[in-house]
Design a protein around this motif. Structure first.
Motif, PDB file in Angstrom:
ATOM      1  N   LEU A  25      -6.391  17.901  -1.684  1.00 55.65           N
ATOM      2  CA  LEU A  25      -5.108  17.426  -1.147  1.00 55.65           C
ATOM      3  C   LEU A  25      -4.905  17.852   0.308  1.00 55.65           C
ATOM      4  CD1 LEU A  25      -2.969  18.421  -4.264  1.00 55.65           C
ATOM      5  CD2 LEU A  25      -3.704  16.107  -3.652  1.00 55.65           C
ATOM      6  N   HIS A  58      -8.395  21.017  -8.485  1.00 49.55           N
ATOM      7  CA  HIS A  58      -9.028  21.153  -7.170  1.00 49.55           C
ATOM      8  C   HIS A  58      -8.030  20.803  -6.069  1.00 49.55           C
ATOM      9  CE1 HIS A  58     -13.163  20.492  -9.249  1.00 49.55           C
ATOM     10  NE2 HIS A  58     -12.866  21.773  -9.148  1.00 49.55           N
ATOM     11  N   HIS A  59      -7.168  21.741  -5.766  1.00 55.30           N
ATOM     12  CA  HIS A  59      -6.130  21.464  -4.769  1.00 55.30           C
ATOM     13  C   HIS A  59      -6.700  21.259  -3.363  1.00 55.30           C
ATOM     14  CE1 HIS A  59      -3.498  22.182  -7.987  1.00 55.30           C
ATOM     15  NE2 HIS A  59      -3.343  23.484  -7.867  1.00 55.30           N
ATOM     16  N   PHE A  60      -7.932  21.688  -3.133  1.00 54.07           N
ATOM     17  CA  PHE A  60      -8.541  21.477  -1.811  1.00 54.07           C
ATOM     18  C   PHE A  60      -8.591  19.994  -1.459  1.00 54.07           C
ATOM     19  CE2 PHE A  60     -12.184  21.662  -4.798  1.00 54.07           C
ATOM     20  CZ  PHE A  60     -12.774  20.424  -4.554  1.00 54.07           C
TER      21      PHE A  60
END
Lengths: 138, 154
Positions: free
Chosen positions: A88, A84-86
């Motif tokens: 970051l 879930h790069h969101f």
């Protein structure tokens, strides 16, 4: 939300028992320790026993913005998985910090938009079938 | 040889063949078709402590009989790296346990990964740092290169 929160999560195969002491807990360790299994248990929780004073919310690519924007209950704990790069992004950090809630994020990246003083880095350690969060060395 | 691109952000990788989320990519692109190879079985045994029964079934000592989608992100990414060497995978999906396996795969083929933290490699090794197109062969050199591109500290 302030202070410590104790959480117990148990299924037929797995048992997690841990305490969150800071608003953000970052789970990062050597791999294959049960981090994503924890996220999966929270996502498909039929048959999973959960004992805590808070509501546990696993976020996804499509739900995180609404979950944070419309958060009315400060006693929520959000969970994000490794991919879930969101979690970051600055947008996520800004929205999350307005909620007053807690966050458990699985990542080896540095969440640089979240305040370091609010963050604790932990690893999952399992002993006698019970998985705990252990604070990593600074 | 192992080639590493260091970047703080998982989005900051200037390669068309980049896979930023190897875990779901494995699930959605038939990663299970590759888990029955000898090296793959060995990696799954060593890291996840699990036995590959078939391409659709794993025996885990903790979770019981599981589908390949329940393998760890570390093992899934290693399997993909070994079978898709033309791609560059986000290796932040892997912990330090992956390091010796990456070096082992890199003995046979050129592989590329993105790292946003300092993975612990044990010498001897030869690693190309893609950011500077230089080769490092000691942990000190590797560390200095990594720190140069990971200023936030990892």
């Amino acid at each position: 939300m302030q202070g410590s929160v104790h959480i117990h999560i148990e299924s037929h195969r797995c048992c997690y028992d841990f305490t969150l002491r800071k608003p953000v807990t970052v789970l990062a360790d050597d791999g294959a320790t049960g981090k994503s299994t924890l996220y999966r248990l929270l996502s498909f929780r039929a048959g999973v026993e959960i004992s805590t004073s808070c509501e546990l919310i696993p976020l996804t690519e499509f739900t995180w913005r609404a979950a944070l924007e419309y958060c009315k209950n400060k006693r929520q704990i959000f969970f994000t998985d490794e991919y879930h790069h969101f979690a970051l992004t600055k947008e996520f950090a800004d929205l999350f910090m307005q909620t007053g809630c807690y966050l458990v994020m699985i990542t080896r990246d540095t969440p640089k938009f979240l305040k370091p003083c609010d963050t604790e880095k932990c690893a999952v350690k399992t002993e006698n079938g019970v998985s705990e969060f252990v604070v990593c060395d600074k | 040889m192992l080639n590493i691109w260091f970047s703080e952000s998982p989005y900051d990788v200037p390669f068309d063949e980049y896979i930023s989320q190897p875990d779901p990519w494995f699930d959605n692109q038939g990663g299970e078709e590759f888990i029955t190879g000898a090296l793959e079985r060995e990696m799954i045994k060593a890291i996840d402590k699990s036995e590959v029964i078939s391409c659709n079934l794993i025996q885990s000592p903790i979770l019981g009989a599981i589908p390949p989608s329940y393998l760890s992100g570390t093992v899934k990414t290693l399997v993909l790296i070994n079978n898709f060497p033309e791609k560059i995978f986000n290796a932040n999906a892997m912990g330090n346990l992956a390091a010796p396996w990456l070096l082992k795969i890199a003995e046979q083929k050129d592989i590329r990964i993105r790292l946003g933290y300092i993975m612990k490699f044990e010498e001897p090794f030869k690693i190309r740092i893609l950011n500077s197109d230089t080769i490092v062969d000691s942990y000190k050199e590797y560390l200095l290169a990594a720190i140069n591109y990971l200023s936030a500290g990892s």
